[in-house]
Scaffold this motif. Structure first.
Motif, short mmCIF file in Angstrom:
data_model
loop_
_atom_site.label_atom_id
_atom_site.label_comp_id
_atom_site.label_asym_id
_atom_site.label_seq_id
_atom_site.Cartn_x
_atom_site.Cartn_y
_atom_site.Cartn_z
N GLU A 290 0.87 -1.27 0.18
CA GLU A 290 -0.21 0.00 -0.05
C GLU A 290 0.86 1.26 -0.04
O GLU A 290 0.61 2.47 -0.55
N ASP A 291 2.08 1.15 0.65
CA ASP A 291 2.89 2.55 0.83
C ASP A 291 3.43 2.45 -0.68
O ASP A 291 3.63 3.65 -1.08
N VAL A 292 3.76 1.31 -1.11
CA VAL A 292 4.15 1.47 -2.53
C VAL A 292 3.44 2.15 -3.57
O VAL A 292 3.82 2.87 -4.45
N PHE A 293 2.14 1.81 -3.45
CA PHE A 293 1.00 2.14 -4.39
C PHE A 293 1.21 3.72 -4.21
O PHE A 293 1.15 4.57 -5.11
N THR A 294 0.92 4.34 -3.14
CA THR A 294 1.09 5.73 -2.79
C THR A 294 2.23 6.36 -3.17
O THR A 294 2.25 7.56 -3.96
N LEU B 91 2.80 9.18 -6.44
CA LEU B 91 3.25 10.64 -6.12
C LEU B 91 4.69 10.80 -6.64
O LEU B 91 5.24 12.08 -6.56
N HIS B 92 5.36 9.77 -7.16
CA HIS B 92 6.57 9.82 -7.64
C HIS B 92 7.04 11.06 -8.35
O HIS B 92 8.29 11.47 -8.33
N ASP B 93 6.37 11.20 -9.40
CA ASP B 93 6.73 12.42 -10.39
C ASP B 93 5.93 13.63 -10.00
O ASP B 93 5.82 14.50 -10.96
N ILE B 94 5.36 13.84 -8.93
CA ILE B 94 4.55 14.98 -8.67
C ILE B 94 5.16 16.41 -9.01
O ILE B 94 4.72 17.39 -9.33
N GLY B 95 6.72 16.29 -8.70
CA GLY B 95 7.49 17.54 -9.09
C GLY B 95 7.43 17.95 -10.60
O GLY B 95 7.55 19.10 -10.73
N LYS C 91 7.46 17.37 1.70
CA LYS C 91 7.85 17.52 3.16
C LYS C 91 7.01 18.71 3.61
O LYS C 91 6.61 18.74 4.63
N LYS C 92 6.80 19.75 2.84
CA LYS C 92 5.87 20.79 3.25
C LYS C 92 4.50 20.39 3.54
O LYS C 92 3.73 20.62 4.43
N TRP C 93 4.16 19.39 3.05
CA TRP C 93 2.84 18.46 3.23
C TRP C 93 2.94 17.50 4.25
O TRP C 93 1.83 16.72 4.66
N ASP D 225 8.28 9.91 5.85
CA ASP D 225 9.51 9.96 5.40
C ASP D 225 9.45 8.94 4.18
O ASP D 225 10.43 9.18 3.44
N ASN D 226 9.10 7.76 4.18
CA ASN D 226 9.09 6.92 3.13
C ASN D 226 8.73 7.46 1.77
O ASN D 226 9.34 6.81 0.88
N LEU D 227 7.62 7.89 1.89
CA LEU D 227 7.02 8.66 0.59
C LEU D 227 8.12 9.83 -0.03
O LEU D 227 8.17 10.02 -1.12
N VAL D 228 8.55 10.68 1.01
CA VAL D 228 9.31 11.75 0.60
C VAL D 228 10.50 11.19 0.07
O VAL D 228 11.24 11.54 -1.06
N ASP D 229 11.21 10.15 0.49
CA ASP D 229 12.28 9.28 0.18
C ASP D 229 12.10 8.73 -1.33
O ASP D 229 13.03 8.88 -2.16
N ILE D 230 10.94 8.20 -1.66
CA ILE D 230 10.52 7.43 -3.11
C ILE D 230 10.46 8.72 -3.89
O ILE D 230 11.03 8.58 -5.11
N ILE D 231 9.79 9.86 -3.80
CA ILE D 231 9.90 10.96 -4.57
C ILE D 231 11.33 11.53 -4.99
O ILE D 231 11.56 11.64 -5.94
#
Ligand SMILES: [Fe+2]
Ligand SMILES: [Fe+2]
Length: 285
Positions: free
Chosen positions: A137-141, A145-149, A196-198, A202-208
């Motif tokens: 589930e974490d991987v899905f999210t 988000l990975h390319d949101i930038g 980070k602002k959101w 941490d694991n999601l920030v790391d993926i992105i």
């Protein structure tokens, strides 16, 4: 002169209409850091935004989650699926909402963007379950988000985006390579700054932040690697109906996983293609 990374990030911090997530996402993330939080507390917090509840239920009741019986309340969803799955559903729905302002994104194919992100999310989720190293589930999210930038770069730094786009076309290189050559920042860095602002976990920030440079991962390298592989894979099979994983594109670690854990691709590709279609129907309205 090209703006420096610091100048770009400063400008990003000063943007007033930067997409934001509803306050309940921050509240839920904060509450989940506390191990004593109750189902009721989380459920009450999410219910403050009534429009969110039916959408989360629609998502968890989709074939995609493969539940045998229908879940009709948020409390049940938390009990059956767990805090983390419901938090992930909340983040997923909120992020897609935050970036669906078609007017602001004229000229950017937001639908294609989400199809790519959802494809990476679904592929990553599948690979995580198959490899067994990370929470699917974490991987899905993370995949969502990975390319949101990239959207942020397009919406708030159109000149830089154009520069990258032109270089990519002229030199036949990837978006990431063009960013590294032409501007002083990448979509990975911009996306991580926003995450980070959101106050995302941490694991999601790391993926992105590290999905193009897995070796730099500081938090959960396995998870970042899965998204990296899913991204390569999706780029492969979006352009080729019968792809084989081009392992040469990837790092040595990724090659090992591909050869030992997830080949042959033809065995599982049809299954995830159906899941991608289903997920696109749920997320892209
Ligand atoms: Fe990327
Ligand atoms: Fe990507």
């Amino acid at each position: 002169m090209r703006p420096s990374k610091i100048q770009i990030l400063k400008k990003l911090d000063a943007i007033e209409n930067l997409p934001s997530l509803p306050s309940i996402v921050f509240e839920v993330n904060r509450m989940l850091k506390d191990s004593d939080v109750s189902v009721e507390e989380i459920s009450q917090t999410i219910k403050k935004d009534q429009s969110m509840v039916p959408r989360i239920l629609k998502l968890v009741n989709s074939a995609f989650f493969g539940l045998k019986s229908k879940i009709s309340s948020l409390d049940r969803a938390i009990i059956i699926l767990g805090y983390n799955t419901v938090r992930n559903a909340l983040v997923a729905v909120s992020v897609i909402d935050a970036f669906n302002n078609k007017k602001a994104l004229q000229g950017f194919d937001i639908k294609d963007f989400w199809i790519h992100s959802i494809s990476v999310a679904v592929t990553g989720k599948y690979l995580a379950a198959r490899i067994g190293s990370s929470d699917p589930e974490d991987v899905f999210t993370g995949g969502l988000l990975h390319d949101i930038g990239r959207i942020v770069l397009y919406q708030f730094f159109p000149d830089l985006f154009k520069q990258v786009w032109n270089a990519l076309k002229e030199q036949n290189i990837s978006f990431f390579e063009a960013e590294q050559k032409e501007i002083n920042i990448t979509h990975a860095r911009i996306g991580a700054h926003l995450a980070k602002k959101w106050q995302l976990p941490d694991n999601l920030v790391d993926i992105i932040s590290h999905h193009h440079k897995v070796e730099k991962s500081q938090f959960d390298k396995d998870m970042v690697m899965i998204i990296h592989m899913a991204d390569l894979f999706v780029h492969g099979f979006m352009t080729d109906p019968n792809p084989d994983f081009d392992a040469s594109l990837s790092t040595a670690d990724a090659q090992w996983v591909i050869e030992n854990k997830i080949s042959p691709v033809s065995e599982w590709l049809p299954e995830i293609k159906d899941d991608i279609q289903e997920a696109c129907q749920i997320f892209i309205q």
